[in-house]
Design a protein around this motif. Structure first.
Motif, short mmCIF file in Angstrom:
data_model
loop_
_atom_site.label_atom_id
_atom_site.label_comp_id
_atom_site.label_asym_id
_atom_site.label_seq_id
_atom_site.Cartn_x
_atom_site.Cartn_y
_atom_site.Cartn_z
N GLN A 211 -12.38 -3.69 -0.11
CA GLN A 211 -11.24 -3.27 0.72
C GLN A 211 -11.77 -2.49 1.92
OE1 GLN A 211 -8.36 0.07 -0.10
NE2 GLN A 211 -6.98 -1.62 -0.58
N GLY B 107 0.84 -1.21 0.00
CA GLY B 107 0.00 0.00 0.00
C GLY B 107 0.86 1.25 0.00
N THR C 102 -2.71 -0.77 12.46
CA THR C 102 -3.06 0.49 13.13
C THR C 102 -4.28 0.35 14.04
OG1 THR C 102 -2.41 1.44 11.01
CG2 THR C 102 -3.28 2.96 12.65
N ALA D 93 -0.21 4.60 0.64
CA ALA D 93 -0.76 5.82 1.28
C ALA D 93 0.29 6.46 2.19
CB ALA D 93 -2.00 5.47 2.08
N TYR E 34 0.13 -9.97 10.72
CA TYR E 34 -0.20 -10.02 9.28
C TYR E 34 -0.41 -11.47 8.85
CZ TYR E 34 0.99 -5.16 7.83
OH TYR E 34 1.01 -3.81 7.62
N TRP F 266 -5.61 -0.77 7.77
CA TRP F 266 -5.52 -0.51 9.21
C TRP F 266 -5.33 -1.83 9.98
CZ3 TRP F 266 -10.26 3.29 9.93
CH2 TRP F 266 -9.97 4.48 9.26
N LYS G 12 3.06 7.96 1.79
CA LYS G 12 4.49 7.76 1.56
C LYS G 12 5.15 9.00 0.94
CE LYS G 12 4.46 3.76 3.30
NZ LYS G 12 4.78 3.75 4.74
N ASP H 38 -1.14 -1.03 -4.28
CA ASP H 38 -2.41 -0.31 -4.08
C ASP H 38 -2.12 1.18 -4.01
OD1 ASP H 38 -5.38 -0.34 -3.10
OD2 ASP H 38 -4.33 0.92 -1.65
N THR I 192 2.23 -1.27 4.58
CA THR I 192 2.82 0.00 4.16
C THR I 192 4.31 0.02 4.38
OG1 THR I 192 2.58 1.00 6.31
CG2 THR I 192 0.77 1.31 4.77
N ASN J 115 -14.41 0.65 1.97
CA ASN J 115 -15.17 1.27 3.07
C ASN J 115 -16.66 0.98 2.92
OD1 ASN J 115 -12.92 2.88 4.40
ND2 ASN J 115 -12.76 3.58 2.28
N1 NAP Z 1 -9.40 2.23 1.10
C1 NAP Z 1 -9.06 3.01 2.09
O1 NAP Z 1 -9.85 3.88 2.52
C2 NAP Z 1 -7.71 2.85 2.75
C3 NAP Z 1 -7.48 3.47 3.97
C4 NAP Z 1 -6.22 3.31 4.57
C5 NAP Z 1 -5.24 2.54 3.94
N2 NAP Z 1 -5.50 1.95 2.73
C6 NAP Z 1 -4.46 1.16 2.03
O2 NAP Z 1 -3.89 0.25 2.96
C7 NAP Z 1 -2.47 0.42 2.98
C8 NAP Z 1 -1.96 0.00 4.32
O3 NAP Z 1 -2.11 1.08 5.26
P1 NAP Z 1 -2.51 0.83 6.76
O4 NAP Z 1 -2.36 2.10 7.49
O5 NAP Z 1 -3.84 0.20 6.75
O6 NAP Z 1 -1.41 -0.25 7.24
P2 NAP Z 1 -1.32 -1.04 8.61
O7 NAP Z 1 -1.36 -2.48 8.31
O8 NAP Z 1 -2.30 -0.55 9.63
O9 NAP Z 1 0.18 -0.64 9.07
C9 NAP Z 1 0.57 0.70 9.13
C10 NAP Z 1 1.56 1.01 10.24
O10 NAP Z 1 2.26 -0.17 10.67
C11 NAP Z 1 3.66 -0.02 10.41
N3 NAP Z 1 4.19 -1.32 9.91
C12 NAP Z 1 3.86 -1.98 8.77
N4 NAP Z 1 4.55 -3.15 8.67
C13 NAP Z 1 5.34 -3.22 9.78
C14 NAP Z 1 6.29 -4.16 10.25
N5 NAP Z 1 6.55 -5.29 9.56
N6 NAP Z 1 6.91 -3.90 11.42
C15 NAP Z 1 6.65 -2.77 12.11
N7 NAP Z 1 5.75 -1.84 11.72
C16 NAP Z 1 5.10 -2.05 10.57
C17 NAP Z 1 3.77 1.06 9.37
O11 NAP Z 1 5.04 1.66 9.46
P3 NAP Z 1 5.57 2.78 8.43
O12 NAP Z 1 5.08 4.08 8.95
O13 NAP Z 1 7.06 2.62 8.49
O14 NAP Z 1 5.01 2.46 7.08
C18 NAP Z 1 2.62 1.98 9.76
O15 NAP Z 1 2.97 2.81 10.85
C19 NAP Z 1 -2.28 1.89 2.62
O16 NAP Z 1 -0.99 2.17 2.15
C20 NAP Z 1 -3.31 2.04 1.54
O17 NAP Z 1 -2.83 1.54 0.31
C21 NAP Z 1 -6.72 2.08 2.14
#
Ligand code: NAP
Length: 324
Positions: free
Chosen positions: A220, A50, A251, A52, A278, A248, A54, A74, A291, A197
């Protein structure tokens, strides 16, 4: 997946094979058949990168992700959170260097609608006052341009593997009007459609509308306790062959990631809590989008964990059985 991509992530051999072999299993293709219609089959990897938030690092991170072994990207036509053209730059660099081919990739972007003013951060390239059909045309044209790469066959035109509606419209009528308009781009410019969403009501509405020719191939959604982890919707998706992607994933689940159960899984498999979590979500059949490119490659490490057969047993035996 190209084996060379994980050449430096192979790790020690395990009872289930080398990390590289297990990585290949993680990125094993799931073919979206598109309901038997004229859509060409599309392969979606189990773990997607993903893009977002970046910012200026998007191009380099996408390039690194592809080099690490990710094959799904994505993004969104939403400048407030994504830099779609930079995601395209990262892909183009990897294609130009022969790391991947366009055909081996799954490129997914989103149509973001907002009725808010021209300076709203979430607004894509479209003019909010224009008719919806015109807005869709502008947004799709920009996404095709942003993500265009050189396909192996020079006659092939740019295409998107999946276009996701970022969020349903305020009314069902508007969402169905969008769906009728976006279907006209399938299968040539867009292979598959998705929705994000979304609650089960609107997904069912689209699925059961007899006029719909191309129902969603992808849903998604955030993966959170607030929505009961979308248990019913995930069930519906499984029944209908729809890919359920999570965001998320980390998160929104800090407590679970910090739980004893996840600690046990992490210790048992010699990895981090994040990777363990994961891997468990992957075990549910959902497709997380990551991400981070921490620890060199989350993709390879997660595959190593999800490839170990004791993970499912550990999870089912734990106190968070409802996740399963
Ligand atoms: N459709 C939508 O409305 C929507 C909304 C949100 C996101 N998304 C998509 O989903 C993607 C994922 O975003 P998310 O926020 O949902 O991801 P997430 O799985 O909640 O993870 C995000 C956070 O975890 C950290 N992280 C990820 N892998 C890690 C690991 N192996 N070890 C330690 N920390 C780790 C990331 O660090 P970093 O800060 O270093 O990256 C970031 O702070 C986005 O990029 C986007 O493409 C879609």
């Amino acid at each position: 997946m190209a084996p060379h991509a994980l050449a430096d992530e192979t790790g020690p051999a395990t009872a289930t094979g080398t990390a590289q072999q297990v990585s290949c299993a993680l990125t094993q293709d799931l073919t979206l058949l598109g309901g038997g219609g004229p859509q060409p089959p599309v392969a979606t990897p189990r773990f997607i990168y993903g893009t977002a938030w970046k910012g200026d690092r998007t191009a380099d991170l996408v390039y690194q992700a592809l080099k690490c072994g990710f094959r799904g990207i994505d993004t969104a036509n939403q400048p407030g959170s994504y830099h779609e053209h930079l995601a395209g730059d990262g892909v183009r660099r990897a294609v130009a260097e022969g790391i991947v081919t366009r055909e081996s990739l799954y490129l997914q972007t989103k149509f973001t609608y907002t009725a808010d003013g021209p300076h709203h951060a979430d607004r894509g390239p479209q003019e909010p006052a224009a008719p919806l059909e015109e807005q869709i045309q502008t947004s799709v044209a920009r996404s095709l341009e942003d993500l265009a790469t050189i396909p192996s066959s020079s006659s092939a035109a740019p295409y998107l593997d999946c276009l996701v509606l970022h969020t349903p419209f305020r009314t069902t009528e508007e969402t169905m009007r969008y769906w009728r308009a976006i279907e006209t781009y399938v299968p040539h410019q867009i292979r598959h459609l998705g929705i994000a969403n979304a609650q089960s009501g609107i997904v069912e509405q689209i699925l059961y509308d007899e006029a719909v020719r191309f129902p969603p191939s992808v849903v998604q959604n955030s993966f959170t306790r607030k929505t009961d982890f979308d248990t019913n919707l995930r069930h519906l998706c499984r029944q209908r062959g729809i890919v359920f992607q999570t965001f998320w994933t980390l998160t929104a689940n800090a407590r679970l990631v910090g739980s004893r159960l996840i600690e046990d899984v992490a210790i048992c498999t010699g990895t981090s809590r994040e990777v363990a979590f994961y891997a468990l979500v992957l075990g549910l059949g959902a497709r997380p989008s990551s991400t981070a490119l921490r620890a060199r490659c989350t993709c390879a490490r997660t595959s190593r964990v999800s490839g170990r057969s004791n993970i499912g047993r550990t999870a089912r035996g734990g106190t968070h059985g409802r996740l399963i």
